[in-house]
Structure formats: C-alpha cells, structure tokens
Scaffold this motif. Structure first.
Motif, mmCIF file in Angstrom:
data_model
loop_
_atom_site.group_PDB
_atom_site.id
_atom_site.type_symbol
_atom_site.label_atom_id
_atom_site.label_comp_id
_atom_site.label_asym_id
_atom_site.label_seq_id
_atom_site.Cartn_x
_atom_site.Cartn_y
_atom_site.Cartn_z
ATOM 1 N N TYR A 1 6.641 -1.017 5.182
ATOM 2 C CA TYR A 1 5.343 -1.614 4.914
ATOM 3 C C TYR A 1 5.134 -2.872 5.754
ATOM 4 O O TYR A 1 4.089 -3.043 6.387
ATOM 5 N N LEU B 1 2.351 3.839 -4.082
ATOM 6 C CA LEU B 1 1.142 4.535 -4.508
ATOM 7 C C LEU B 1 1.211 4.840 -6.004
ATOM 8 O O LEU B 1 2.009 5.655 -6.449
ATOM 9 N N THR C 1 0.811 -1.224 0.000
ATOM 10 C CA THR C 1 0.000 0.000 0.000
ATOM 11 C C THR C 1 0.843 1.271 0.000
ATOM 12 O O THR C 1 0.323 2.341 -0.301
ATOM 13 N N ASN C 2 2.132 1.169 0.342
ATOM 14 C CA ASN C 2 2.977 2.375 0.287
ATOM 15 C C ASN C 2 3.705 2.495 -1.048
ATOM 16 O O ASN C 2 4.633 3.288 -1.180
ATOM 17 N N ASP D 1 2.672 -1.244 8.215
ATOM 18 C CA ASP D 1 1.435 -1.072 7.439
ATOM 19 C C ASP D 1 0.825 -2.375 6.953
ATOM 20 O O ASP D 1 -0.222 -2.350 6.299
#
Length: 373
Positions: free
Chosen positions: A170, A149, A146-147, A174
């Motif tokens: 991540y 982008l 998700t990082n 995350d």
C-alpha cells in the motif's frame, strides 16, 4: 476503534461486593461509591445486554478505587473485576505514542524526522511524513489503507490478515493522501499502526517487546499485553452488537493502532504515572502538537486534550467488535476515570461508555464532593 467527535471529541473504587442491598438498580451495591456515582452508572448501563461487564477505576487526588458491574438476567450485579482483562482498542494509540516519546527522549529519533529515513523502502511519490504527524493524526493518511477491503475481510476479525507485506504494498504502490501532511488532523488507524511498525523496525524487535521493555515493566503493568495468549485466563469475553459472544480481534501489523489488552488495575498505574511531573516521556505525550481552533481542543501525542470550564482533560476512547473503553485524566488535580467494558463498539449505545466517563469525572469536582460529605 472510534473516531473523535468531531475528530477529537468523539472520542473506575476497591472491588467491593460486600453490601447486601440493592441501590439504584444495582444488587449488592458497594457503599464506598457515592449515590450520584451509582446513579450515573445505572443510568448509562441499564439497557446494556446481559453479560455486559464494566470494570471501573476512579482516581481522586491520586488515590484509586475500583468498582465492577455485570448485567445478569436484567439485574446489575456488583463484581470484583479490576484485574480482569479487556481489549482496550484505540487507547493503544496512547501507548504507541509513549513508545515514540521514549525514543525521542532517548535521542533515537526526532519528532519531526521523516519516517522515510528509517524505512528500507520509500513511500510512493517520495511523500514526507514525520513521526509527530503519524501520532497526532496530521499525516494525511486515510483512516484505513485502501487494500484493506472491508467487503472482502472477515468483519468479526477484520485486521487479522493485514500483514507487513500488504502494508508495504500500500505505502509503496497505492498510497494516496487525503491532504498534505500537517494541514489538518484526520483520525487514522493506518497512521498510528504504521507508527508502531516503524518504531519496531528501528529497534529491530516486535511491538510486544517494545511495550514490555519500555512501558509495562517500568510501570508494573503485569496484565497488559498485545499477545492475547499471555492473559487468556484473565480475559473477559467480548460481546457483539446483539450481546452474543464475539471473537477477539487480531490487529497484525497495525497492532499499534488498537491491539493492546489490559485491566483497570494496570491502566490506573499508567494513569498515576502521568501525575509525576518528572516523567519526561509521559509529559512529552501530553504536550500539544496540533490545535483545533474551533473546538478549544488540541492533539498531543496520542492524547486528545480538551479545555473547558472544568480545566484541561486528557482523553482517549477505544472500541473493537467486542469491547468499548474510555480514559479521562485531569492531571492538575490528580483525578481520572478509566472504564473497560465488553460492550461492542458496534452496539447502538456504545457512546454511553464515554458519557459515563464524563459524568463520573464530574463527580470528582471539589465543590461536588464537599456537598456529599
């Protein structure tokens, strides 16, 4: 890098340019491919952009022949490009799986070992993921972290700035799984990229060095690398979806998911090695590790395994911004088709590369070949 359809299912003859006549739309048609094979190639490539190249290896009963084409001024020309190099995209995942199998066979780790035991930092929440789950896409990890982008990266080279620090951030801060590890197979570039990273950490070396020492030297694959600078004089320029020259991709820390460049000469050597029953490492990559009940398909390590009326086939496709590739092997009959191209994975007809692989494999059936004699 393209996803299997569904998940697994989404997923060429000596370079001869001596003949002088056009055949099935191909100028300087090479007479040592069959008429049906020529028709298949023309049908699947006739609408590709100008300057599109395909390098093709066809392996029949353990014997390889190469064939190449290039579209120039709306004409398909036969060319000798079997030593030219293309990005192979997600076919790299098969090589990462082979590195894993090497370490398993040589007792450096176990397929069902928790990768946490080999990292200096823990995954968020103590999540337990095995090496096998990373390789067969059952880790629960999403397709991309998700990082990374997509709305803030250079889409012409989207992975180039994604380094080991961002990967660590991540995974430790995350991380969120789409499902529990082992429950289902969901295609993940992140998962196989992480696998390549962990294997490099275990051997305290680079992914490129692992490739060279454990695979490329062993199978005499002198034109294969994850370091583009080493083969710059052999590299075919990629094309974007509109047929314009496209930048090459730099996979950075996720190199194991799709960062290898190769030729059909080298990939045919790797394919022929698959037919050697005594090669324990390659055999391990083809062993089923997850079954798709509804699709008559399995996942090996890296390989998608498809069973149908034609027998068992081992497959993988690949795609980047400037390239599209496909490999299909029939181990039992020592047949195979390998296609490398500079057609963009974003081109609306990119799946024609997979279709061509399937159609050319169909020409290798014994009954069909006998009918042509």
């Amino acid at each position: 890098m393209k996803k299997y359809l569904p998940i697994v299912l989404l997923l060429l003859i000596s370079g001869c340019n001596k003949a002088k006549v056009a055949f099935n739309g191909q100028k300087d048609y090479a007479p040592n491919i069959t008429e049906v094979q020529s028709q298949n190639i023309f049908a699947e490539t006739k609408d590709f952009p100008n300057n599109t190249q395909l390098a093709i290896a066809i392996i029949h009963n353990g014997t390889t022949k190469f064939y190449g084409i290039k579209r120039v001024n709306d004409t398909i020309l036969t060319i000798d490009n079997h030593d030219n190099v293309f990005e192979i995209g997600s076919i790299s995942k098969v090589f990462t799986a082979t590195l894993l199998a090497d370490m398993v066979v040589n007792n450096q780790l176990g397929l069902d070992d928790n990768i946490n035991d080999y990292l200096e930092w823990p995954l968020k929440g103590g999540v337990k993921i095995t090496f096998k789950q990373l390789s067969n896409h059952t880790s629960g990890l999403p397709r991309l972290p998700t990082n990374l982008l997509l709305d803030s990266v250079d889409l012409e080279n989207p992975y180039k700035d994604y380094d080991d620090l961002k990967l660590k951030q991540y995974l430790t801060q995350d991380l969120q799984l789409n499902q529990n590890p082992g429950e289902k197979s969901e295609y993940s570039n992140l998962g196989v990229g992480l696998l390549g990273y962990v294997l490099s950490e275990i051997d305290s070396t680079s992914y490129e060095n692992l490739l060279q020492t454990k695979i490329l030297t062993k199978y005499n694959m002198t034109g294969t690398t994850s370091n583009r600078r080493l083969i710059s004089n052999q590299l075919v320029k990629g094309l974007d979806a509109q047929g314009n020259e496209a930048p090459n991709w730099d996979l950075n820390v996720l190199v194991g998911a799709g960062g290898i460049l190769s030729s059909v000469t080298d990939l045919s050597r790797f394919a022929l090695a698959q037919f050697n029953d005594s090669d324990q490492i390659l055999a391990l990559t083809r062993k089923p590790t997850f079954n798709f009940q509804a699709n008559k398909a399995d996942m090996g390590l890296g390989w998608a395994i498809i069973r149908n009326q034609h027998g068992t086939r081992f497959m993988h496709s690949g795609g980047t911004g400037g390239y599209r590739s496909n490999i299909v092997l029939d181990i039992a009959n020592k047949n195979g088709v390998i296609i490398l191209s500079n057609l963009s994975a974003f081109h609306k007809q990119n799946m024609n590369i997979d279709n061509l692989g399937t159609r050319l494999m169909g020409t290798l059936k014994k009954s069909h070949l006998m009918a042509l004699q």
